[in-house]
Scaffold this active site. Sequence first.
Site, PDB file in Angstrom:
ATOM      1  N   HIS A   1      -4.750 -10.878   5.451  1.00 48.76           N
ATOM      2  CA  HIS A   1      -4.989 -10.325   6.780  1.00 48.76           C
ATOM      3  C   HIS A   1      -3.711  -9.834   7.446  1.00 48.76           C
ATOM      4  CE1 HIS A   1      -8.688 -12.721   6.197  1.00 48.76           C
ATOM      5  NE2 HIS A   1      -9.247 -11.828   6.977  1.00 48.76           N
ATOM      6  N   GLY A   2      -2.563 -10.311   6.998  1.00 51.16           N
ATOM      7  CA  GLY A   2      -1.305  -9.867   7.582  1.00 51.16           C
ATOM      8  C   GLY A   2      -0.179 -10.841   7.290  1.00 51.16           C
TER       9      GLY A   2
END
Length: 221
Positions: free
Chosen positions: A72-73
């Site tokens: 997701h990051g």
Amino acid sequence: RGAAQLMGFHFMVNFRQPYLSFSLQDFWRRWHISLSTWLRDYLYIPLGGSRGTEKRTYRNLMITMLLGGLWHGANWTFVIWGGIHGAGQSVERFLRTHVGSRHEPASPQGWAHVWLKRIFIFHLVCLAWIFFRAQSVHDAVYFLKGLGVTEWRPEFITAYKFLALFTVPLFFMDLCLEARDEEFLFQKLQPVSQWAFASALFVIVALFSANEANAFIYFQF
């Protein structure tokens, strides 16, 4: 999915009442099914899955969920979010192996046990969402401290109104879908009733649709 079917494409069901889950493992069978299936098939199983010792299984769960968080990051908030889910699933597996359940699901004690677990898992998932949504670990900690505020504030009235308007009806819809094992709540109604419900939902979406200041969170991934 509906728009895709109009053009001949059939996408898999991606969410199945995830907030009625009674375990984190059950949650990941219901939440973002396409992602959880990919994590299982291309990370968890190649790492060894549950074929080795218990310690290796716990390690594989942690690695899978930590990498799922990083997907997701590149932020420590996503690492913590993945770590919560990885550690939680490891604890669940340990308890299932060494403790187990004393109640049958169909018995009154079993139903009470299931609902207690659902309530606990819901709050644990929401706790993890704080780190997922926060811009930094500092912001997440600040938000957690805010949960300890007990004095009444006028803005709480608006919050409760939105809960009554959206959360309660959706909760009962999820209960109906779960009990009937259906994908759409109104799929067996007469066409006239289906059009009536669809029109009402269309008006609600038009009145409360997202804007640039409140965009869909997954747009950033």
